[in-house]
Design a protein around this motif. Structure first.
Motif, PDB file in Angstrom:
ATOM      1  N   SER A  88      34.309  20.123  20.058  1.00  0.00           N
ATOM      2  CA  SER A  88      33.833  20.786  21.268  1.00  0.00           C
ATOM      3  C   SER A  88      33.248  19.782  22.267  1.00  0.00           C
ATOM      4  N   TYR A  89      33.204  20.212  23.499  1.00  0.00           N
ATOM      5  CA  TYR A  89      32.625  19.391  24.564  1.00  0.00           C
ATOM      6  C   TYR A  89      31.168  19.039  24.235  1.00  0.00           C
ATOM      7  N   TYR A  90      30.429  20.015  23.722  1.00  0.00           N
ATOM      8  CA  TYR A  90      29.019  19.795  23.380  1.00  0.00           C
ATOM      9  C   TYR A  90      28.866  18.782  22.251  1.00  0.00           C
ATOM     10  N   GLN A  91      29.705  18.891  21.233  1.00  0.00           N
ATOM     11  CA  GLN A  91      29.635  17.948  20.122  1.00  0.00           C
ATOM     12  C   GLN A  91      30.045  16.548  20.577  1.00  0.00           C
ATOM     13  N   THR A  92      31.005  16.480  21.468  1.00  0.00           N
ATOM     14  CA  THR A  92      31.414  15.186  22.017  1.00  0.00           C
ATOM     15  C   THR A  92      30.239  14.560  22.765  1.00  0.00           C
ATOM     16  N   ALA A  93      29.548  15.374  23.541  1.00  0.00           N
ATOM     17  CA  ALA A  93      28.370  14.879  24.264  1.00  0.00           C
ATOM     18  C   ALA A  93      27.319  14.363  23.278  1.00  0.00           C
ATOM     19  N   SER A  94      27.124  15.052  22.176  1.00  0.00           N
ATOM     20  CA  SER A  94      26.172  14.621  21.152  1.00  0.00           C
ATOM     21  C   SER A  94      26.553  13.254  20.598  1.00  0.00           C
ATOM     22  N   LEU A  95      27.825  13.134  20.218  1.00  0.00           N
ATOM     23  CA  LEU A  95      28.300  11.870  19.654  1.00  0.00           C
ATOM     24  C   LEU A  95      28.084  10.707  20.612  1.00  0.00           C
ATOM     25  N   PHE A  96      28.385  10.938  21.876  1.00  0.00           N
ATOM     26  CA  PHE A  96      28.298   9.841  22.828  1.00  0.00           C
ATOM     27  C   PHE A  96      26.869   9.559  23.278  1.00  0.00           C
ATOM     28  N   PHE A  97      25.996  10.524  23.183  1.00  0.00           N
ATOM     29  CA  PHE A  97      24.572  10.241  23.401  1.00  0.00           C
ATOM     30  C   PHE A  97      24.073   9.331  22.276  1.00  0.00           C
ATOM     31  N   ILE A  98      24.423   9.677  21.039  1.00  0.00           N
ATOM     32  CA  ILE A  98      23.990   8.872  19.895  1.00  0.00           C
ATOM     33  C   ILE A  98      24.611   7.477  19.961  1.00  0.00           C
ATOM     34  N   LEU A  99      25.878   7.394  20.372  1.00  0.00           N
ATOM     35  CA  LEU A  99      26.539   6.109  20.535  1.00  0.00           C
ATOM     36  C   LEU A  99      25.789   5.256  21.567  1.00  0.00           C
ATOM     37  N   ALA A 100      25.430   5.859  22.695  1.00  0.00           N
ATOM     38  CA  ALA A 100      24.698   5.135  23.746  1.00  0.00           C
ATOM     39  C   ALA A 100      23.329   4.687  23.242  1.00  0.00           C
ATOM     40  N   PHE A 101      22.664   5.548  22.483  1.00  0.00           N
ATOM     41  CA  PHE A 101      21.370   5.167  21.925  1.00  0.00           C
ATOM     42  C   PHE A 101      21.552   4.033  20.915  1.00  0.00           C
ATOM     43  N   GLY A 102      22.636   4.099  20.153  1.00  0.00           N
ATOM     44  CA  GLY A 102      22.949   3.029  19.209  1.00  0.00           C
ATOM     45  C   GLY A 102      23.227   1.706  19.903  1.00  0.00           C
ATOM     46  N   MET A 103      23.723   1.757  21.133  1.00  0.00           N
ATOM     47  CA  MET A 103      23.922   0.550  21.940  1.00  0.00           C
ATOM     48  C   MET A 103      22.595   0.039  22.491  1.00  0.00           C
ATOM     49  N   LEU A 104      21.805   0.961  23.012  1.00  0.00           N
ATOM     50  CA  LEU A 104      20.572   0.601  23.711  1.00  0.00           C
ATOM     51  C   LEU A 104      19.491   0.057  22.778  1.00  0.00           C
ATOM     52  N   LEU A 105      19.277   0.721  21.660  1.00  0.00           N
ATOM     53  CA  LEU A 105      18.161   0.351  20.783  1.00  0.00           C
ATOM     54  C   LEU A 105      18.269  -1.089  20.258  1.00  0.00           C
ATOM     55  N   PRO A 106      19.375  -1.503  19.635  1.00  0.00           N
ATOM     56  CA  PRO A 106      19.454  -2.891  19.155  1.00  0.00           C
ATOM     57  C   PRO A 106      19.404  -3.909  20.299  1.00  0.00           C
ATOM     58  N   TRP A 107      19.998  -3.552  21.424  1.00  0.00           N
ATOM     59  CA  TRP A 107      19.990  -4.453  22.576  1.00  0.00           C
ATOM     60  C   TRP A 107      18.555  -4.714  23.028  1.00  0.00           C
ATOM     61  N   ARG A 108      17.784  -3.654  23.181  1.00  0.00           N
ATOM     62  CA  ARG A 108      16.402  -3.810  23.638  1.00  0.00           C
ATOM     63  C   ARG A 108      15.516  -4.469  22.588  1.00  0.00           C
ATOM     64  N   ILE A 109      15.767  -4.189  21.330  1.00  0.00           N
ATOM     65  CA  ILE A 109      15.005  -4.865  20.262  1.00  0.00           C
ATOM     66  C   ILE A 109      15.307  -6.362  20.293  1.00  0.00           C
ATOM     67  N   ALA A 110      16.585  -6.709  20.432  1.00  0.00           N
ATOM     68  CA  ALA A 110      16.961  -8.128  20.521  1.00  0.00           C
ATOM     69  C   ALA A 110      16.318  -8.780  21.745  1.00  0.00           C
ATOM     70  N   MET A 111      16.316  -8.070  22.869  1.00  0.00           N
ATOM     71  CA  MET A 111      15.671  -8.611  24.064  1.00  0.00           C
ATOM     72  C   MET A 111      14.182  -8.846  23.824  1.00  0.00           C
ATOM     73  N   TYR A 112      13.534  -7.884  23.184  1.00  0.00           N
ATOM     74  CA  TYR A 112      12.103  -8.013  22.910  1.00  0.00           C
ATOM     75  C   TYR A 112      11.829  -9.212  21.996  1.00  0.00           C
ATOM     76  N   ILE A 113      12.646  -9.386  20.979  1.00  0.00           N
ATOM     77  CA  ILE A 113      12.473 -10.526  20.062  1.00  0.00           C
ATOM     78  C   ILE A 113      12.647 -11.836  20.825  1.00  0.00           C
ATOM     79  N   ARG A 114      13.665 -11.911  21.659  1.00  0.00           N
ATOM     80  CA  ARG A 114      13.879 -13.124  22.467  1.00  0.00           C
ATOM     81  C   ARG A 114      12.728 -13.366  23.440  1.00  0.00           C
ATOM     82  N   TYR A 115      12.245 -12.295  24.023  1.00  0.00           N
ATOM     83  CA  TYR A 115      11.116 -12.387  24.953  1.00  0.00           C
ATOM     84  C   TYR A 115       9.888 -12.960  24.238  1.00  0.00           C
ATOM     85  N   LYS A 116       9.561 -12.382  23.080  1.00  0.00           N
ATOM     86  CA  LYS A 116       8.390 -12.845  22.321  1.00  0.00           C
ATOM     87  C   LYS A 116       8.578 -14.288  21.859  1.00  0.00           C
ATOM     88  N   LYS A 117       9.799 -14.641  21.450  1.00  0.00           N
ATOM     89  CA  LYS A 117      10.085 -16.004  21.005  1.00  0.00           C
ATOM     90  C   LYS A 117       9.912 -16.983  22.163  1.00  0.00           C
TER      91      LYS A 117
END
Length: 173
Positions: free
Chosen positions: A126-155
């Motif tokens: 369904s369209y709604y389930q597709t939206a769910s999957l891609f929200f989670i995919l986007a969050f999966g992209m954002l979270l590690p990216w920002r964590i890596a940025m934070y680690i680099r920033y602190k370093k």
């Protein structure tokens, strides 16, 4: 139970997604002109996490295995180019995000990949389930990216502190 989606939502959603992608690029370009801090790095995933409230709406429910797979695809594959193109530099004692043309191209390529996959997958669930999957995919992209940025920033801060023997001055935004 099947829920029908008005055609206008299927037309408006990709247009809105494209506008959001352009907004992210614009914000990223402007952010390179100002010093950054830990808050600016960590707030986006916290703000995006509020989107998980969508799962209170039953039509967006998906199996846990789909959610985990979607998060892992974002984290293990799509976040890597973002992590590799996000570098910091110190200018006049302040930490800045380095400008990167590659980052803009990567954002556009990731947008095209996500929209293509979204359109393809929407034929099977369904369209709604597709939206769910891609929200989670986007969050999966954002979270590690920002964590890596934070680690680099602190370093970078600790390296600068070690080199000078005193902490770097931090200005509030």
């Amino acid at each position: 139970m099947m829920h029908s989606i008005p055609v206008n939502v299927k037309v408006i959603a990709p247009i809105f997604a494209f506008i959001m992608a352009l907004t992210v690029i614009f914000v990223r370009i402007k952010a390179a002109d100002k010093p950054t801090n830990a808050k600016k790095i960590l707030i986006p995933p916290l703000g995006m996490s509020t989107g998980f409230l969508m799962f209170l709406y039953p039509p967006v429910h998906i199996p846990w295995s789909w959610a985990i797979a979607s998060f892992l695809v974002g984290a293990l594959f799509l976040s890597i180019p973002l992590i590799q193109t996000s570098k910091f530099e110190i200018i006049d004692g302040q930490v800045y995000l380095k400008r990167s043309r590659a980052f803009i191209y990567i954002l556009l390529i990731l947008f095209v990949i996500r929209m293509s996959l979204h359109t393809y997958i929407e034929h099977f669930i369904s369209y709604y389930q597709t939206a769910s999957l891609f929200f989670i995919l986007a969050f999966g992209m954002l979270l590690p990216w920002r964590i890596a940025m934070y680690i680099r920033y602190k370093k970078l801060l600790s390296t600068e502190k070690d080199a000078s023997g005193k902490p770097m001055p931090q200005k509030s935004p």
